[in-house]
Write an enzyme that holds these catalytic residues in place. Structure first.
Site, PDB file in Angstrom:
ATOM      1  N   LYS A 134     -74.462 -37.447  75.341  1.00  0.00           N
ATOM      2  CA  LYS A 134     -73.321 -38.570  75.118  1.00  0.00           C
ATOM      3  C   LYS A 134     -73.452 -39.342  77.051  1.00  0.00           C
ATOM      4  O   LYS A 134     -73.106 -40.267  76.435  1.00  0.00           O
ATOM      5  CB  LYS A 134     -72.316 -37.278  75.737  1.00  0.00           C
ATOM      6  CG  LYS A 134     -70.699 -38.658  76.426  1.00  0.00           C
ATOM      7  CD  LYS A 134     -69.819 -38.160  76.359  1.00  0.00           C
ATOM      8  CE  LYS A 134     -68.471 -38.131  77.560  1.00  0.00           C
ATOM      9  NZ  LYS A 134     -67.630 -37.530  77.539  1.00  0.00           N
ATOM     10  N   HIS A 255     -71.591 -30.654  27.399  1.00  0.00           N
ATOM     11  CA  HIS A 255     -71.314 -29.335  27.202  1.00  0.00           C
ATOM     12  C   HIS A 255     -72.853 -28.395  27.304  1.00  0.00           C
ATOM     13  O   HIS A 255     -72.934 -28.010  26.549  1.00  0.00           O
ATOM     14  CB  HIS A 255     -70.978 -28.518  26.034  1.00  0.00           C
ATOM     15  CG  HIS A 255     -69.292 -28.939  25.531  1.00  0.00           C
ATOM     16  ND1 HIS A 255     -68.534 -29.464  26.726  1.00  0.00           N
ATOM     17  CD2 HIS A 255     -68.929 -29.821  24.069  1.00  0.00           C
ATOM     18  CE1 HIS A 255     -66.968 -29.760  25.891  1.00  0.00           C
ATOM     19  NE2 HIS A 255     -67.763 -30.521  24.482  1.00  0.00           N
TER      20      HIS A 255
END
Length: 491
Positions: A134, A255
């Site tokens: 920060k 499938h």
């Protein structure tokens, strides 16, 4: 200047610490890092020398202190911040090198306990990293040992500027985000109830065992309704095959079996080839593409009813087109090869474990067993057909040309039956088409039927007691056949 070093991964930390000392830094450290540096005769102080407070609770609380976070977070350009530091006898900390407890490595262990996972949730580490990131305008944050050398070089050259610290800041927040997601995945578990299983009367759930982004369960779902049990299995099958190709490739699955596989110069061309390979079976299927889906490809995809589309990235233009379809699922996945070594299959009473079938075609080790040998175009087609055969249920036969599959026979009780299905569904037959078989030919009948379809090149594992009968037939009829020495049964 002060630096705070607290690392789980100690790779390169001693050299980095020595380099910081040479640049005039005063070093502070914690626990295992402090011991490692002390043992290396590196001048380092404990964090408790900053906080005047000893570690407590087996180290759970050691850096959560104003002397640490005030020193990291203070905005040097803010007079009020600097006055607060002075009033509280806190000094600035200019560099923070931290990497976190090995949470991911811990939860990957087969016998991991929840208590082990809890103890590997880092609190102080992420807090220091986020605080320093920060305040990147004033503080250098190093989370990756790979960056140690560049940080030291920039300190020496006086080029460790705000722009570079911003790059490190981005890396920190990406790292902590990934770390937090790993915790969420493990405790949420990574377990989720699905609407139903293979059929509506079956219940189902998935259980995550990893947070790796190169897996279907950790894909970013960009659009569409919830994935079903069958969607996930088919998607994983398509993804597993699509990422095996270097060229742009598209894989359509129905499938659990590929119904069309295409390659091309572009991903749009690859999809068109996959679609043309079987434009009937692809309806309602799953498609995986190994390159970014662009506008051209999205236009083609949008004209087909598909359940799921998987890709490493979708362009904004592609998303604008595809998201107009309300129910289609769009999965963005890292296509890096999965390094998992084992796969699991449940059986009554327990489960079976085997290593994954990672065997790849090595053209140098192919055995050319016939008088005729395949040309370059046929070799490309054989390589494509062979790779696809690994992902088709046994007994498997794959017919292909050099750009796409042309017919696939899957899951038959005998190999000739698989070939008959592949030939019946083939979009073309003749000497432009090659054949791959996932297992050897126990007798020459499959080769004889292939010849009747005009096929002139075959790839198979070899190893049958009656191989010579197939080889002799090929020699008599001008067919090229190569042995791989490796079968690819998929039950």
């Amino acid at each position: 200047m002060k630096a705070l070093l607290s690392v789980s991964n100690k790779t390169g930390i001693e050299k980095f610490a020595e380099g910081l000392l040479e640049q005039g830094f005063e070093l502070y450290s914690t626990g295992g890092t402090f011991k490692a540096l002390k043992d290396a005769d590196i001048a380092v102080k404990q964090v408790s020398d900053l906080t005047h407070f000893n570690e407590i609770m087996d180290g759970r609380v050691k850096t959560l202190h104003p002397a640490v976070h005030g020193g990291i977070l203070a905005d040097r350009d803010n007079a009020a911040h600097m006055k607060d530091l002075s009033d509280n006898n806190i000094e600035t900390i200019d560099l923070v090198a931290v990497n976190l407890y090995p949470f991911k490595e811990t939860v990957r262990k087969a016998d991991v306990r929840e208590s082990d996972a809890v103890e590997n949730i880092d609190i102080g580490g992420p807090t220091m990293l986020r605080a320093a990131a920060k305040n990147y305008k004033h503080v250098t944050t190093v989370v990756d040992p790979f960056d140690y050398d560049e940080v030291l070089n920039r300190l020496k050259d006086k080029t460790l500027d705000e722009q570079f610290r911003k790059q490190l800041m981005i890396k920190v927040f990406r790292h902590t985000n990934d770390y937090d997601q790993a915790i969420v995945n493990f405790f949420a578990q990574s377990e989720k109830t699905l609407r139903y299983g293979e059929n509506p009367h079956q219940s189902a759930k998935y259980v995550k065992t990893t947070d790796d982004k190169n897996t279907i369960l950790n894909a970013d779902v960009l659009h569409g309704k919830e994935l079903s049990y069958n969607n996930l299995r088919d998607a994983d099958s398509a993804f597993a095959l699509a990422k095996k190709f270097d060229l742009p490739a598209a894989v359509a699955v129905k499938h659990m079996n590929p119904c069309g596989v295409g390659t091309g110069e572009t991903i749009a061309e690859a999809f068109q080839n996959a679609f043309d390979a079987d434009n009937q079976s692809i309806f309602g299927g799953i498609v995986a593409l190994n390159k970014t889906v662009d506008e051209d490809t999205a236009e083609k995809l949008s004209k087909v009813f598909l359940e799921v589309i998987i890709a490493p990235h979708f362009s904004e233009e592609a998303l604008n087109i595809l998201t107009k379809k309300k129910n289609i699922r769009l999965l963005q996945v890292d296509f890096t090869e999965d390094q998992s070594s084992d796969e699991f299959v449940s059986v009554s009473g327990g489960y079976l474990v085997q290593s994954t079938d990672s065997g790849r075609l090595d053209k140098e080790s192919l055995e050319y067993v016939t008088d005729n040998q395949p040309d370059e175009e046929q070799l490309k087609a054989l390589a494509l057909a062979w790779e696809v055969s690994k992902h088709v249920k046994s007994n498997a036969i794959v017919l292909a040309n050099s750009k796409q599959t042309v017919g696939i026979g899957a899951g038959q009780m005998n190999r000739v039956g698989a070939l008959k299905i592949a030939a019946e569904r083939a979009i073309e037959l003749g000497d432009n088409v090659v054949m791959a078989s996932d297992g050897f030919f126990p007798m020459p009948d499959t080769v004889e039927f292939a010849h009747a379809q005009g096929i002139t090149a075959i790839i198979q594992p070899g190893g049958s007691k009656r191989d010579n009968e197939s080889i002799d037939f090929c020699n008599e009829n001008g067919i090229a056949m190569v042995f791989t020495g490796m079968r690819h049964f998929k039950h």
